[in-house]
Design a protein around this motif. Structure first.
Motif, PDB file in Angstrom:
ATOM      1  N   THR A  37      30.389  29.162  31.261  1.00 32.45           N
ATOM      2  CA  THR A  37      29.985  28.216  32.298  1.00 32.45           C
ATOM      3  C   THR A  37      30.807  28.464  33.556  1.00 32.45           C
ATOM      4  O   THR A  37      32.021  28.219  33.583  1.00 32.45           O
ATOM      5  CB  THR A  37      30.204  26.759  31.819  1.00 32.45           C
ATOM      6  N   GLY A  38      30.169  28.999  34.585  1.00 28.18           N
ATOM      7  CA  GLY A  38      30.834  29.196  35.871  1.00 28.18           C
ATOM      8  C   GLY A  38      31.511  30.541  36.031  1.00 28.18           C
ATOM      9  O   GLY A  38      31.996  30.866  37.111  1.00 28.18           O
ATOM     10  N   TYR A  39      31.587  31.327  34.965  1.00 21.08           N
ATOM     11  CA  TYR A  39      32.219  32.642  35.080  1.00 21.08           C
ATOM     12  C   TYR A  39      31.699  33.570  33.988  1.00 21.08           C
ATOM     13  O   TYR A  39      30.982  33.139  33.081  1.00 21.08           O
ATOM     14  CB  TYR A  39      33.758  32.542  35.022  1.00 21.08           C
ATOM     15  N   ALA A  40      32.072  34.856  34.108  1.00 16.49           N
ATOM     16  CA  ALA A  40      31.632  35.849  33.116  1.00 16.49           C
ATOM     17  C   ALA A  40      32.648  36.984  33.047  1.00 16.49           C
ATOM     18  O   ALA A  40      33.491  37.126  33.937  1.00 16.49           O
ATOM     19  CB  ALA A  40      30.258  36.402  33.503  1.00 16.49           C
ATOM     20  N   PHE A  41      32.559  37.783  31.966  1.00 17.69           N
ATOM     21  CA  PHE A  41      33.408  38.965  31.802  1.00 17.69           C
ATOM     22  C   PHE A  41      32.528  40.176  31.508  1.00 17.69           C
ATOM     23  O   PHE A  41      31.464  40.038  30.900  1.00 17.69           O
ATOM     24  CB  PHE A  41      34.385  38.800  30.629  1.00 17.69           C
ATOM     25  N   VAL A  42      33.017  41.367  31.927  1.00 18.48           N
ATOM     26  CA  VAL A  42      32.327  42.596  31.558  1.00 18.48           C
ATOM     27  C   VAL A  42      33.326  43.752  31.571  1.00 18.48           C
ATOM     28  O   VAL A  42      34.303  43.725  32.322  1.00 18.48           O
ATOM     29  CB  VAL A  42      31.140  42.898  32.518  1.00 18.48           C
ATOM     30  N   ASP A  43      33.089  44.754  30.716  1.00 24.22           N
ATOM     31  CA  ASP A  43      33.932  45.954  30.682  1.00 24.22           C
ATOM     32  C   ASP A  43      33.287  47.069  31.490  1.00 24.22           C
ATOM     33  O   ASP A  43      32.064  47.262  31.416  1.00 24.22           O
ATOM     34  CB  ASP A  43      34.117  46.440  29.239  1.00 24.22           C
ATOM     35  N   CYS A  44      34.106  47.807  32.240  1.00 20.85           N
ATOM     36  CA  CYS A  44      33.625  48.994  32.956  1.00 20.85           C
ATOM     37  C   CYS A  44      34.170  50.236  32.252  1.00 20.85           C
ATOM     38  O   CYS A  44      35.228  50.178  31.630  1.00 20.85           O
ATOM     39  CB  CYS A  44      34.108  48.979  34.410  1.00 20.85           C
ATOM     40  N   PRO A  45      33.467  51.372  32.360  1.00 17.71           N
ATOM     41  CA  PRO A  45      33.919  52.568  31.632  1.00 17.71           C
ATOM     42  C   PRO A  45      35.239  53.134  32.157  1.00 17.71           C
ATOM     43  O   PRO A  45      35.982  53.775  31.431  1.00 17.71           O
ATOM     44  CB  PRO A  45      32.781  53.575  31.836  1.00 17.71           C
ATOM     45  N   ASP A  46      35.542  52.919  33.454  1.00 21.21           N
ATOM     46  CA  ASP A  46      36.801  53.431  34.006  1.00 21.21           C
ATOM     47  C   ASP A  46      37.209  52.598  35.219  1.00 21.21           C
ATOM     48  O   ASP A  46      36.470  51.722  35.679  1.00 21.21           O
ATOM     49  CB  ASP A  46      36.682  54.918  34.391  1.00 21.21           C
ATOM     50  N   GLU A  47      38.395  52.912  35.737  1.00 26.15           N
ATOM     51  CA  GLU A  47      38.926  52.124  36.849  1.00 26.15           C
ATOM     52  C   GLU A  47      38.092  52.297  38.116  1.00 26.15           C
ATOM     53  O   GLU A  47      37.936  51.380  38.905  1.00 26.15           O
ATOM     54  CB  GLU A  47      40.384  52.516  37.115  1.00 26.15           C
ATOM     55  N   LYS A  48      37.521  53.495  38.282  1.00 26.94           N
ATOM     56  CA  LYS A  48      36.720  53.754  39.487  1.00 26.94           C
ATOM     57  C   LYS A  48      35.515  52.807  39.542  1.00 26.94           C
ATOM     58  O   LYS A  48      35.204  52.232  40.588  1.00 26.94           O
ATOM     59  CB  LYS A  48      36.258  55.216  39.488  1.00 26.94           C
ATOM     60  N   ALA A  49      34.863  52.632  38.377  1.00 25.55           N
ATOM     61  CA  ALA A  49      33.703  51.733  38.325  1.00 25.55           C
ATOM     62  C   ALA A  49      34.142  50.289  38.571  1.00 25.55           C
ATOM     63  O   ALA A  49      33.467  49.526  39.294  1.00 25.55           O
ATOM     64  CB  ALA A  49      33.010  51.854  36.966  1.00 25.55           C
ATOM     65  N   ALA A  50      35.292  49.910  38.002  1.00 28.61           N
ATOM     66  CA  ALA A  50      35.805  48.546  38.191  1.00 28.61           C
ATOM     67  C   ALA A  50      36.097  48.297  39.665  1.00 28.61           C
ATOM     68  O   ALA A  50      35.757  47.239  40.222  1.00 28.61           O
ATOM     69  CB  ALA A  50      37.063  48.337  37.348  1.00 28.61           C
ATOM     70  N   MET A  51      36.747  49.274  40.325  1.00 34.47           N
ATOM     71  CA  MET A  51      37.066  49.132  41.751  1.00 34.47           C
ATOM     72  C   MET A  51      35.801  49.042  42.596  1.00 34.47           C
ATOM     73  O   MET A  51      35.733  48.280  43.553  1.00 34.47           O
ATOM     74  CB  MET A  51      37.908  50.326  42.220  1.00 34.47           C
ATOM     75  N   LYS A  52      34.781  49.820  42.212  1.00 36.97           N
ATOM     76  CA  LYS A  52      33.521  49.794  42.970  1.00 36.97           C
ATOM     77  C   LYS A  52      32.883  48.411  42.864  1.00 36.97           C
ATOM     78  O   LYS A  52      32.411  47.852  43.858  1.00 36.97           O
ATOM     79  CB  LYS A  52      32.562  50.868  42.436  1.00 36.97           C
ATOM     80  N   ALA A  53      32.899  47.829  41.656  1.00 42.37           N
ATOM     81  CA  ALA A  53      32.315  46.494  41.463  1.00 42.37           C
ATOM     82  C   ALA A  53      33.035  45.466  42.336  1.00 42.37           C
ATOM     83  O   ALA A  53      32.399  44.619  42.982  1.00 42.37           O
ATOM     84  CB  ALA A  53      32.408  46.095  39.989  1.00 42.37           C
ATOM     85  N   ILE A  54      34.377  45.550  42.372  1.00 40.36           N
ATOM     86  CA  ILE A  54      35.156  44.599  43.174  1.00 40.36           C
ATOM     87  C   ILE A  54      34.841  44.777  44.658  1.00 40.36           C
ATOM     88  O   ILE A  54      34.578  43.809  45.380  1.00 40.36           O
ATOM     89  CB  ILE A  54      36.675  44.791  42.902  1.00 40.36           C
ATOM     90  N   ASP A  55      34.835  46.034  45.120  1.00 47.29           N
ATOM     91  CA  ASP A  55      34.616  46.307  46.550  1.00 47.29           C
ATOM     92  C   ASP A  55      33.203  45.945  47.012  1.00 47.29           C
ATOM     93  O   ASP A  55      33.008  45.407  48.097  1.00 47.29           O
ATOM     94  CB  ASP A  55      34.866  47.794  46.841  1.00 47.29           C
ATOM     95  N   VAL A  56      32.223  46.263  46.181  1.00 45.05           N
ATOM     96  CA  VAL A  56      30.820  46.095  46.589  1.00 45.05           C
ATOM     97  C   VAL A  56      30.333  44.655  46.427  1.00 45.05           C
ATOM     98  O   VAL A  56      29.589  44.137  47.267  1.00 45.05           O
ATOM     99  CB  VAL A  56      29.929  47.069  45.776  1.00 45.05           C
ATOM    100  N   LEU A  57      30.788  43.998  45.337  1.00 42.31           N
ATOM    101  CA  LEU A  57      30.190  42.700  45.010  1.00 42.31           C
ATOM    102  C   LEU A  57      31.007  41.492  45.454  1.00 42.31           C
ATOM    103  O   LEU A  57      30.439  40.471  45.868  1.00 42.31           O
ATOM    104  CB  LEU A  57      29.982  42.597  43.482  1.00 42.31           C
TER     105      LEU A  57
END
Length: 582
Positions: A37-57
């Motif tokens: 409720t109000g939040y979610a979690f997800v795993d990314c395959p590597d740090e580059k993908a995680a950084m892209k999600a943070i920067d883009v979204l």
């Protein structure tokens, strides 16, 4: 560090909604979305993908009318001293960033993260938890050149296992690659050395340098764009006080010249008739290269600048004072030119040592670089004071894993002619070295009259080995046992149990070949050698300092694995079986 927390999620949002947003922005994820409720979690395959999600979204993409917040998911126990700062202006200078971070506490490491964004990202580790928390509160959302900074915790793996740290320094492996001139683009100019200028000034002139209510020193720092520390409380009652100037080489030189002019004026006003030479403090590690073979470098500086330069003797060095005093005599103009040349040489030595360090930045995990005494005080990330060297055995914040690391014995072979330099006058140097490193260091008797090499026996844990061997390699270079362009290469022997020799060699010699390729050291396990009385055989390692160190560490890793496998398994029935529910 690839698990993401997605906040500000609408109550209507579903797993499919989040999945389609990631697909739309071509962001890979390696597991399902866990929607709460109000939040979610997800795993990314590597740090580059995680950084892209943070920067883009994060703060940019809406879902059901709400802007998503995306950041690294950090368990509470790992929210400690490590922060990630994003959206840093691309042309911001490192000096400005370092100054901003230092407002909130002692920064142990600051390393740049490679991203595809125009703005820069850095990972910062503070010395203490409350400093990181304060930096987070003050910096998150603050504006810099029209960019709003975004600050979040990143997992501090050491926090869970270490418990509270009294601000102890860690992290040989946490120092990032050499940094550019600004976090965004463009390399830092070569002359922008971070090495501070350290001077000694007569105590009676300190008041004039500071000025009424600090006005003079403030004026110098403003005009020369420098930060100046006058260590008035050091060496109580001493005739001289150290001054540390942090700036660009040009800024340091300008500040130095201004201080010399102030001292000369004060001398005239107070009818002080003695000559006031310029005294520069330089770390002993750099002095050998400053002097040069047969004193050539120093003679050239003297001739080019029309000065007379002398350097304090090695005997004046102690564990707590690794600096030599370089005394320059001449006019203010001449002394100023000599200071530029001296610090240029020191800066070159520092840069080459740092490059060598970065080559092997993962050499010994958790090694306390600050305790090694390899670098001058005030160098970036090295702490502000070299007097914090721990006494032998006090490897508090830098232990290798948990508990006390095992002692190791290394036989290092040095030129027979160098024995006197390593021992020092009345054994002073070897005593100081042993105390500094926290190791037992002995020189074995010569094997025959014509022996070209002598064996140094070093006994101590890995960090002590690193420190002792580093100083021995450095001493041989300083004392010109190797040419100016020649790298110091020595042979080290370590003994391994005869049953483990096969593991070091590997099938068809694969392990030993891989070891040589990885470390650039020559590693030889002589065939047909008979085991000694302890059933051990010798492994020979030859190469420059970092190659030797890396090879020693890798071989010790293999031995640790072998020992673990050799440990007897608990006999069946030796422990009570776990209770079962009926």
């Amino acid at each position: 560090m690839n698990k993401l927390y997605i906040g500000n999620v609408s109550a209507e949002a579903t797993e499919e909604d989040l999945e389609s947003i990631f697909e739309q922005w071509k962001i890979p994820h390696s597991g399902p979305f866990l929607v709460k409720t109000g939040y979610a979690f997800v795993d990314c395959p590597d740090e580059k993908a995680a950084m892209k999600a943070i920067d883009v979204l994060s703060g940019k993409v809406e879902l059901h009318g709400k802007l998503l917040e995306v950041e690294h998911s950090v368990p509470k126990r790992q929210r400690s001293c490590k922060l990630q700062i994003r959206n840093i202006p691309p042309h911001m200078q490192w000096e400005v960033l370092d100054g901003m971070l230092a407002q909130y506490g002692a920064v142990d490491s600051c390393e740049q993260v490679n991203t595809d964004t125009e703005t820069a990202v850095v990972n910062v580790r503070y010395a203490a938890k409350d400093q990181a928390r304060l930096a987070m509160e003050k910096l998150n959302g603050s504006m810099m050149e029209n960019y709003a900074l975004k600050v979040s915790y990143i997992p501090d793996e050491t926090a869970a296992q270490e418990g509270p740290s009294p601000g102890g320094r860690r992290g040989f492996n946490s120092r990032g690659p050499p940094r550019s001139g600004s976090p965004g683009l463009g390399a830092r100019p070569k002359v922008q050395s971070d090495i501070p200028l350290r001077m000694l000034v007569p105590t009676q002139f300190v008041g004039a340098i500071i000025g009424k209510e600090g006005a003079t020193i403030r004026n110098i720092t403003k005009q020369t764009h420098s930060k100046i520390d006058i260590h008035r409380k050091e060496n109580a009652g001493a005739a001289e006080k150290p001054i540390t100037i942090h700036s660009t080489p040009e800024g340091c030189s300008n500040a130095c010249r201004t201080i010399m002019e102030i001292m000369q004026k004060e001398a005239i006003d107070t009818k002080f008739t003695e000559e006031i030479p310029l005294k520069i403090l330089a770390h002993n590690n750099f002095v050998g290269r400053l002097i040069g073979k047969e004193g050539r470098n120093l003679k050239k500086i003297e001739q080019d600048t029309e000065t007379k330069i002398t350097i304090s003797p090695l005997q004046d060095l102690t564990l707590y004072n690794p600096e030599r005093t370089i005394t320059v005599k001449g006019t203010i103009e001449a002394c100023s030119r000599a200071e530029e040349e001296v610090m240029k040489k020191v800066g070159e030595s520092y840069d080459s040592d740092m490059a060598a360090m970065n080559l092997q930045s993962n050499l010994i995990p958790g090694l306390n670089l600050n305790a090694l005494g390899l670098f001058p005080s005030g160098a970036p990330g090295m702490g502000s004071n070299m007097t914090s060297v721990p006494p032998p055995g006090a490897h508090g914040g830098s232990s290798f894993g948990q508990g006390h690391p095992e002692s190791e014995t290394v036989h290092l072979f040095i030129p027979a002619l160098a024995v006197g330099a390593i021992i020092g006058k009345q054994g002073q140097h070897i005593k100081q070295l042993s105390h500094f490193a926290g190791a037992s260091i002995k020189i074995a008797p010569a094997e025959g009259m014509d022996a070209k090499l002598r064996m140094v026996i070093i006994i101590g844990p890995p960090e002590a080995q690193f420190k002792a061997q580093c100083r021995i390699f450095g001493k041989l270079k300083e004392e010109n046992f190797f040419g100016p362009k020649e790298e110091v290469k020595l042979e080290a022997h370590i003994k391994v149990p005869s049953f483990a020799a096969g593991r070091v060699i590997g099938k068809g010699g694969k392990t030993v070949n891989d070891l040589q390729n990885l470390t650039c050291a020559e590693v030889v396990v002589p065939r047909d050698q008979a085991p000694d009385e302890n059933d051990q055989v010798i492994v020979k390692i030859s190469g420059h300092f970092f190659a030797c160190q890396l090879a020693q560490r890798k071989i010790q890793e293999i031995l640790t694995q072998v020992r673990r496998q050799q440990q007897p398994k608990p006999a069946p029935g030796a422990q009570p079986p776990p209770s079962r529910r009926k």
